[in-house]
Enzyme design. Sequence first.
Site, PDB file in Angstrom:
ATOM      1  N   ASP A   1       8.663 -10.792   9.281  1.00  0.00           N
ATOM      2  CA  ASP A   1       7.694 -11.722   9.845  1.00  0.00           C
ATOM      3  C   ASP A   1       7.412 -12.783   8.763  1.00  0.00           C
ATOM      4  O   ASP A   1       7.748 -12.576   7.591  1.00  0.00           O
ATOM      5  CB  ASP A   1       6.436 -10.898  10.173  1.00  0.00           C
ATOM      6  CG  ASP A   1       5.222 -11.747  10.377  1.00  0.00           C
ATOM      7  OD1 ASP A   1       5.252 -12.586  11.285  1.00  0.00           O
ATOM      8  OD2 ASP A   1       4.232 -11.580   9.628  1.00  0.00           O
TER       9      ASP A   1
ATOM     10  N   ASP B   1       4.130 -15.354   8.509  1.00  0.00           N
ATOM     11  CA  ASP B   1       2.743 -15.514   8.049  1.00  0.00           C
ATOM     12  C   ASP B   1       2.168 -14.203   7.556  1.00  0.00           C
ATOM     13  O   ASP B   1       2.169 -13.190   8.259  1.00  0.00           O
ATOM     14  CB  ASP B   1       1.856 -16.029   9.196  1.00  0.00           C
ATOM     15  CG  ASP B   1       2.091 -17.502   9.469  1.00  0.00           C
ATOM     16  OD1 ASP B   1       2.114 -18.279   8.501  1.00  0.00           O
ATOM     17  OD2 ASP B   1       2.256 -17.868  10.644  1.00  0.00           O
TER      18      ASP B   1
END
Length: 328
Positions: free
Chosen positions: A77, A79
């Site tokens: 991922d 953020d």
Amino acid sequence: MVKIEHRSSFLFGVSFLVAATGIWTWRRRSTSCTREIRTMVDALNHPNVHIKDRQHVNKLIQNFIQGGKQKLQVVADFDRTMSRFKSEEGEIIATCHNALDNNDQISDKFRMEATKLRDYYYKIEIDDSLSKEVKYPYMVEWWTKAHDLLVDCGLTRDMISYSVKRSNIVLRDKTSWLLKELHVHDVPLLIFSAGLGDIIEEVIHQQHTMYSNIHIVSNYMDFNNQGTLVGFKGEIIHIYNKNENAIHESDYFEKLQHRENIILMGDSLGDLNMADGASDSADILKIGFLNDKVEERLNVYKDAYDIVLAADETMDIPNAIIRQVLES
Ligand code: TMP
Ligand code: MG
């Protein structure tokens, strides 16, 4: 007759040599593997590392080391996974969507509206007492409103680079090592993000280098001929629909079928679905960054992720594991 005897003893010699080399390589690999596991276990004893099932984790790491870099792929991922959650000074780091907040070319009205949305929906995002099904429509609402806001504020393509420079968004410590080594060893990295693809690319360009082994799946902006944002390409990717994304049906995971050892890194429970498109026989080592409300959420994260890294702003643990796999 003599010729045949000569040939068969030659063949026997060759087979013996091949078998002996095989055994030697295997023994060398498994001895160094045991040594590497021991070093790994030391790293995993750090107080901010939480593991529910150590035996399972050790076994996975051992298999990954034995499989080597040819069998490895990484899915991450962006953020608050590849980027930091807090700065050294304790300041909250911007997500892709918030990267525009410090851009003085954008109106105060945008900033206020975006902050209002974040204050309301972020609480729902991290509330583990609510099920994914309950949160889902709220997340669709948040992303839809946030994207409409970006279109309304008159964002242009030229503002992207300036916005990233002005924002405090920064890659997690030692992410550069990870990106470089995965590239050098030709290990594919899928960045699967509910953030903004254009911002992710810009962050990587400004703070590191974009490599050919990196594939980004995210929300990409759609600009008109004048370079003004008019919408977004494709379906919205939000925090809880990473299981539904087209990447799972594309040939991405199919082409990487032989890379059956997957290291998955995320910071939200929705990130656990990022490798759903991989084959059922793949082994997935799930590493979760628990950035916020650690005490409250630790047990839920320990149930979901194999390794939980609590309030750790570095890539030290994933790097330690990946280093062993790359060097094996
Ligand atoms: P990720 O999948 O790369 O982690 O991106 C999703 C994060 O972005 C999630 O933590 C919520 C956050 N976000 C904002 O901070 N502001 C916004 O306007 C939106 C829509 C999401
Ligand atoms: Mg995240």
